[in-house]
Structure formats: structure tokens, C-alpha cells
Motif scaffolding. Structure first.
Motif, PDB file in Angstrom:
ATOM      1  N   GLN A  59      -7.393 -24.291  30.115  1.00 33.38           N
ATOM      2  CA  GLN A  59      -8.399 -24.232  29.065  1.00 33.38           C
ATOM      3  C   GLN A  59      -8.774 -22.787  28.760  1.00 33.38           C
ATOM      4  OE1 GLN A  59     -12.129 -26.092  30.056  1.00 33.38           O
ATOM      5  NE2 GLN A  59     -12.875 -26.058  27.938  1.00 33.38           N
ATOM      6  N   PHE A  60      -8.779 -22.420  27.473  1.00 35.31           N
ATOM      7  CA  PHE A  60      -9.172 -21.093  27.029  1.00 35.31           C
ATOM      8  C   PHE A  60     -10.494 -21.205  26.277  1.00 35.31           C
ATOM      9  CE2 PHE A  60      -4.716 -20.603  27.831  1.00 35.31           C
ATOM     10  CZ  PHE A  60      -4.552 -19.287  28.236  1.00 35.31           C
ATOM     11  N   ILE A  61     -11.485 -20.455  26.733  1.00 31.43           N
ATOM     12  CA  ILE A  61     -12.832 -20.536  26.175  1.00 31.43           C
ATOM     13  C   ILE A  61     -13.166 -19.221  25.485  1.00 31.43           C
ATOM     14  CG2 ILE A  61     -15.267 -20.933  26.695  1.00 31.43           C
ATOM     15  CD1 ILE A  61     -14.243 -22.251  29.361  1.00 31.43           C
ATOM     16  N   PRO A  62     -13.313 -19.198  24.143  1.00 27.22           N
ATOM     17  CA  PRO A  62     -13.692 -17.969  23.440  1.00 27.22           C
ATOM     18  C   PRO A  62     -15.104 -17.540  23.831  1.00 27.22           C
ATOM     19  CG  PRO A  62     -12.810 -19.612  21.913  1.00 27.22           C
ATOM     20  CD  PRO A  62     -13.064 -20.316  23.214  1.00 27.22           C
ATOM     21  N   VAL A  63     -15.263 -16.257  24.128  1.00 29.15           N
ATOM     22  CA  VAL A  63     -16.557 -15.721  24.551  1.00 29.15           C
ATOM     23  C   VAL A  63     -17.141 -14.799  23.473  1.00 29.15           C
ATOM     24  CG1 VAL A  63     -17.751 -14.349  26.307  1.00 29.15           C
ATOM     25  CG2 VAL A  63     -15.895 -15.900  26.978  1.00 29.15           C
ATOM     26  N   ARG A  64     -16.349 -13.809  23.005  1.00 30.09           N
ATOM     27  CA  ARG A  64     -16.731 -12.916  21.925  1.00 30.09           C
ATOM     28  C   ARG A  64     -15.492 -12.679  21.055  1.00 30.09           C
ATOM     29  NH1 ARG A  64     -20.788 -14.116  24.011  1.00 30.09           N
ATOM     30  NH2 ARG A  64     -22.533 -12.814  24.744  1.00 30.09           N
ATOM     31  N   TRP A  65     -15.708 -12.275  19.820  1.00 36.02           N
ATOM     32  CA  TRP A  65     -14.564 -12.045  18.935  1.00 36.02           C
ATOM     33  C   TRP A  65     -14.973 -11.162  17.762  1.00 36.02           C
ATOM     34  CZ3 TRP A  65     -14.457 -13.703  13.779  1.00 36.02           C
ATOM     35  CH2 TRP A  65     -15.510 -14.549  13.397  1.00 36.02           C
ATOM     36  N   PHE A  66     -13.950 -10.586  17.093  1.00 38.34           N
ATOM     37  CA  PHE A  66     -14.177  -9.846  15.851  1.00 38.34           C
ATOM     38  C   PHE A  66     -12.913  -9.921  14.992  1.00 38.34           C
ATOM     39  CE2 PHE A  66     -12.529  -6.824  18.936  1.00 38.34           C
ATOM     40  CZ  PHE A  66     -11.579  -6.106  18.232  1.00 38.34           C
ATOM     41  N   LYS A  67     -13.111  -9.786  13.694  1.00 38.82           N
ATOM     42  CA  LYS A  67     -12.008  -9.744  12.737  1.00 38.82           C
ATOM     43  C   LYS A  67     -11.722  -8.290  12.353  1.00 38.82           C
ATOM     44  CE  LYS A  67     -14.024 -12.868   9.871  1.00 38.82           C
ATOM     45  NZ  LYS A  67     -14.179 -13.791   8.716  1.00 38.82           N
ATOM     46  N   TRP A  68     -10.460  -8.007  12.041  1.00 43.49           N
ATOM     47  CA  TRP A  68     -10.115  -6.705  11.504  1.00 43.49           C
ATOM     48  C   TRP A  68      -8.855  -6.823  10.661  1.00 43.49           C
ATOM     49  CZ3 TRP A  68      -5.751  -3.874  13.552  1.00 43.49           C
ATOM     50  CH2 TRP A  68      -5.162  -4.457  14.676  1.00 43.49           C
ATOM     51  N   SER A  69      -8.600  -5.817   9.836  1.00 42.13           N
ATOM     52  CA  SER A  69      -7.432  -5.886   8.949  1.00 42.13           C
ATOM     53  C   SER A  69      -6.904  -4.485   8.678  1.00 42.13           C
ATOM     54  CB  SER A  69      -7.797  -6.560   7.628  1.00 42.13           C
ATOM     55  OG  SER A  69      -8.771  -5.802   6.926  1.00 42.13           O
ATOM     56  N   VAL A  70      -5.639  -4.444   8.323  1.00 35.44           N
ATOM     57  CA  VAL A  70      -4.972  -3.205   7.913  1.00 35.44           C
ATOM     58  C   VAL A  70      -4.257  -3.471   6.601  1.00 35.44           C
ATOM     59  CG1 VAL A  70      -3.238  -1.467   8.477  1.00 35.44           C
ATOM     60  CG2 VAL A  70      -4.646  -2.451  10.303  1.00 35.44           C
ATOM     61  N   SER A  71      -4.466  -2.592   5.628  1.00 34.47           N
ATOM     62  CA  SER A  71      -3.813  -2.730   4.330  1.00 34.47           C
ATOM     63  C   SER A  71      -3.168  -1.403   3.955  1.00 34.47           C
ATOM     64  CB  SER A  71      -4.830  -3.133   3.254  1.00 34.47           C
ATOM     65  OG  SER A  71      -4.223  -3.144   1.971  1.00 34.47           O
ATOM     66  N   HIS A  72      -1.829  -1.394   3.899  1.00 36.18           N
ATOM     67  CA  HIS A  72      -1.095  -0.223   3.426  1.00 36.18           C
ATOM     68  C   HIS A  72      -0.677  -0.476   1.975  1.00 36.18           C
ATOM     69  CE1 HIS A  72      -0.705   1.846   7.280  1.00 36.18           C
ATOM     70  NE2 HIS A  72      -0.443   0.673   7.832  1.00 36.18           N
ATOM     71  N   ASN A  73      -1.020   0.444   1.101  1.00 36.61           N
ATOM     72  CA  ASN A  73      -0.602   0.367  -0.304  1.00 36.61           C
ATOM     73  C   ASN A  73      -0.287   1.786  -0.751  1.00 36.61           C
ATOM     74  OD1 ASN A  73      -0.211  -0.076  -3.023  1.00 36.61           O
ATOM     75  ND2 ASN A  73      -1.981  -1.422  -3.257  1.00 36.61           N
ATOM     76  N   VAL A  74       0.992   2.145  -0.646  1.00 37.56           N
ATOM     77  CA  VAL A  74       1.413   3.541  -0.810  1.00 37.56           C
ATOM     78  C   VAL A  74       2.554   3.633  -1.818  1.00 37.56           C
ATOM     79  CG1 VAL A  74       2.322   5.586   0.353  1.00 37.56           C
ATOM     80  CG2 VAL A  74       0.769   4.046   1.574  1.00 37.56           C
ATOM     81  N   MET A  75       2.454   4.581  -2.744  1.00 35.81           N
ATOM     82  CA  MET A  75       3.527   4.881  -3.681  1.00 35.81           C
ATOM     83  C   MET A  75       4.069   6.277  -3.370  1.00 35.81           C
ATOM     84  SD  MET A  75       2.020   3.256  -7.223  1.00 35.81           S
ATOM     85  CE  MET A  75       3.644   2.932  -7.938  1.00 35.81           C
ATOM     86  N   LEU A  76       5.395   6.414  -3.430  1.00 35.65           N
ATOM     87  CA  LEU A  76       6.056   7.675  -3.106  1.00 35.65           C
ATOM     88  C   LEU A  76       6.716   8.278  -4.338  1.00 35.65           C
ATOM     89  CD1 LEU A  76       7.915   6.684   0.201  1.00 35.65           C
ATOM     90  CD2 LEU A  76       5.583   7.557  -0.051  1.00 35.65           C
ATOM     91  N   ARG A  77       6.995   9.566  -4.244  1.00 32.67           N
ATOM     92  CA  ARG A  77       7.874  10.250  -5.197  1.00 32.67           C
ATOM     93  C   ARG A  77       8.824  11.100  -4.379  1.00 32.67           C
ATOM     94  NH1 ARG A  77       5.528  15.665  -7.246  1.00 32.67           N
ATOM     95  NH2 ARG A  77       6.939  15.258  -8.976  1.00 32.67           N
ATOM     96  N   TRP A  78       9.917  11.523  -4.993  1.00 32.35           N
ATOM     97  CA  TRP A  78      10.933  12.290  -4.287  1.00 32.35           C
ATOM     98  C   TRP A  78      11.091  13.653  -4.952  1.00 32.35           C
ATOM     99  CZ3 TRP A  78      14.044  10.561  -0.089  1.00 32.35           C
ATOM    100  CH2 TRP A  78      13.706   9.274   0.358  1.00 32.35           C
ATOM    101  N   VAL A  79      10.968  14.705  -4.147  1.00 37.67           N
ATOM    102  CA  VAL A  79      11.070  16.079  -4.636  1.00 37.67           C
ATOM    103  C   VAL A  79      12.135  16.795  -3.815  1.00 37.67           C
ATOM    104  CG1 VAL A  79       9.874  18.255  -5.012  1.00 37.67           C
ATOM    105  CG2 VAL A  79       8.647  16.090  -5.316  1.00 37.67           C
ATOM    106  N   ASP A  80      13.156  17.279  -4.487  1.00 34.24           N
ATOM    107  CA  ASP A  80      14.281  17.953  -3.816  1.00 34.24           C
ATOM    108  C   ASP A  80      14.894  17.057  -2.742  1.00 34.24           C
ATOM    109  OD1 ASP A  80      13.929  20.244  -5.376  1.00 34.24           O
ATOM    110  OD2 ASP A  80      12.485  21.095  -3.950  1.00 34.24           O
ATOM    111  N   GLY A  81      14.966  15.762  -3.030  1.00 35.23           N
ATOM    112  CA  GLY A  81      15.592  14.818  -2.112  1.00 35.23           C
ATOM    113  C   GLY A  81      14.741  14.430  -0.920  1.00 35.23           C
ATOM    114  N   LYS A  82      13.439  14.769  -0.934  1.00 36.93           N
ATOM    115  CA  LYS A  82      12.551  14.445   0.186  1.00 36.93           C
ATOM    116  C   LYS A  82      11.363  13.622  -0.298  1.00 36.93           C
ATOM    117  CE  LYS A  82      13.787  18.614   2.760  1.00 36.93           C
ATOM    118  NZ  LYS A  82      13.302  19.865   3.421  1.00 36.93           N
ATOM    119  N   PRO A  83      10.940  12.650   0.509  1.00 32.78           N
ATOM    120  CA  PRO A  83       9.846  11.782   0.079  1.00 32.78           C
ATOM    121  C   PRO A  83       8.486  12.457   0.241  1.00 32.78           C
ATOM    122  CG  PRO A  83      10.571  11.168   2.278  1.00 32.78           C
ATOM    123  CD  PRO A  83      11.503  12.254   1.817  1.00 32.78           C
ATOM    124  N   GLN A  84       7.595  12.153  -0.696  1.00 28.87           N
ATOM    125  CA  GLN A  84       6.206  12.589  -0.637  1.00 28.87           C
ATOM    126  C   GLN A  84       5.305  11.424  -1.023  1.00 28.87           C
ATOM    127  OE1 GLN A  84       5.604  15.890  -3.271  1.00 28.87           O
ATOM    128  NE2 GLN A  84       6.911  17.310  -2.103  1.00 28.87           N
TER     129      GLN A  84
END
Length: 276
Positions: free
Chosen positions: A181-206
């Protein structure tokens, strides 16, 4: 058996300095993009290092100060829910095409226990009972990798990483196990959101733009109010979220054509200076 005084339990969370970040590895000759959390991440010419970005400590007094522990322990359980994982690529020129990798729909079930074989079902081995006090520690640092370049089967031209969206939600639970039996005692929610746009300059990402974010909720008592997570922590088991997600990303991006769309031209939102 010593039991636990659940009402007196505490969970202290340290998230100071946690923020989304992007790196290109390996150092000096990048082949992959890494979407990580800046705290605990380092990339040098010698190695990449990922340590916990946030930490949590749980404590609770035992009901019996003089008894000995039986088939019981306190530790942290965690669930991961995949909302969206999408990778977008574009060619050097408009007629070199573009590619979409939509990974999220292939991740099933969406909500999984976030553990590993050598830890199951917990998130950490840092669990103890000493001087009548239960102690447990945990922490995490989610990271996602994808190739910087991939071939477009519609144009037979190389396409380069343009946009990444990776949204995941987590529930972390301080739980007491008594037998099966597993009994929850304390808890919290969390999240991660990556939303990234890149461009390429001289063949390298930025990084061109980023609207990435992290969020941590308040610590609460009892079972989580997220139905899928609440069900999982009562009976934790496989599949494990990390392994499932890694395997699906590998399958969609590097092998299985399901989830991949190759286009003969750019997406509408690719800027004219994407490649300069």
C-alpha cells in the motif's frame, strides 16, 4: 513496525534559479540541441554534466520511537505527463523543404511513473529512518535532445532545426509504503515548457526567440488532485516515463515514418533570414 505521523510530515522545496535553457552539443562541433534547465547544467570541451535543477526534502516522525521498521518506507514518487513534443526543421533555401516530427501522439500512456529500473518505484535511493524520523530526498532535471540536422525525403536536401515545442507536466509525491500500500503524504505539481525558435548564421545554430517557462505549485497534503497521477501513485509500476519518451523520440525522429511529415517547401512562418 514504526508507522508514520503523516499529519506532522513536511516537504521543503528548493527551486531557486530554475529556468529553461538551450545548449548545442558536443562542444565546438554541435550535432544535437539539448533543451534543459540552466541550474545544474554545464557544457565544456571535456564533458556535459547534468545535475539536479531543483531539490526537495521530506521528513516525518515515526509513530513509534522505539520500534523497528518492518515492511515500510517513505520516499518520493513522481509522474510525468507528456503534453506536446514537436520538432520542426527547414532547409537552407525555401525549395529545400521542411519537416515536422510530432512525437507526442506516439507516447502512450500519456501519464507514466517517472522512475528507473534501479530505483523503482521511487525517484531516489535517498530514503532513511533514523532516531524516529523518516527522511527522503529527491530532485530532477528534465532534458530533451534532438538532432540539429536531418534529411528531407521529399527534397533530398538537409534540413536544420527550426523550432522545438516540448511541454510536460509532473506530479511529485512524498509517499509512505506499508507493504503493497502506498499512502500519499504531501505533493506538488510542476511543469516545464520549452518553446524555442532557432536561426542559422554561418552554419551554426542560434536561439532566435524563446518563450520557455517553468512552473511549481504549492505543497499540498493528501493524494494529488490529478486523477491519472493519483491512480498511479496508489499502484506505481511500468512503463517508466523517461524510458518510454526517449524510445518514442528515437523511433519517430530516426526511424519510424509515422509522426513525420516532409514538405517540399518551407513552413509559412520560416523567416527569410533563417539561414544566413
Amino acid at each position: 513496525m514504526v508507522g508514520i505521523d503523516a499529519q506532522a510530515a513536511t516537504l521543503v522545496l528548493d527551486t531557486a534559479g530554475v529556468a529553461p535553457g538551450v545548449a548545442f552539443e558536443p562542444f565546438g562541433n554541435p550535432k544535437r540541441a539539448v533543451f534543459h534547465l540552466t541550474k545544474g547544467y554545464s557544457l565544456t570541451a571535456d564533458a556535459e554534466s547534468i545535475k539536479r535543477a531543483w531539490n526537495a526534502v521530506g521528513m516525518a516522525p515515526a509513530q513509534s520511537k522505539s520500534g523497528s521498521a518492518g515492511d515500510e518506507e517513505m520516499g518520493f514518487l513522481q509522474t510525468q505527463e507528456v503534453d506536446t513534443i514537436q520538432f520542426f526543421y527547414a532547409g537552407q533555401k525555401r525549395d529545400h523543404g521542411s519537416i515536422t516530427f510530432d512525437v507526442g501522439p506516439r507516447v502512450s500512456p500519456k501519464t507514466c511513473l517517472d522512475s528507473e529500473d534501479d530505483l523503482a518505484p521511487w525517484t531516489s535511493t535517498e530514503r532513511s529512518l533514523a532516531n524516529g524520523i523518516w527522511n527522503a530526498k529527491t530532485g530532477d532535471h528534465p532534458a530533451c535532445r534532438c538532432p540539429l540536422q536531418i534529411g528531407n525525403i521529399a527534397t533530398n536536401k538537409p534540413n536544420f532545426l527550426f523550432h522545438v515545442i516540448d511541454r510536460r507536466r509532473y506530479v511529485t509525491v512524498l509517499a509512505f509504503r506499508l507493504g503493497e500500500q502506498f499512502i500519499p503524504v504531501r505533493w506538488f505539481k510542476w511543469s516545464v515548457s520549452h518553446n524555442v525558435m532557432l536561426r542559422w548564421v554561418d552554419g551554426k545554430p542560434q536561439v532566435r526567440t524563446s518563450s520557455s517557462s517553468t512552473s511549481f505549485g504549492e505543497v499540498k497534503s493528501g493524494p494529488p488532485d490529478v486523477p491519472a497521477a493519483s491512480k498511479l501513485v496508489k499502484k506505481p509500476g511500468k512503463p517508466f516515463g523517461n524510458m518510454l519518451t526517449r524510445n518514442v523520440i528515437q523511433m519517430v525522429v530516426m526511424g519510424d515514418l509515422v509522426g513525420r511529415t516532409a514538405n517540399p517547401t518551407w513552413f509559412m512562418n520560416v523567416p527569410g533570414d533563417f539561414w544566413t
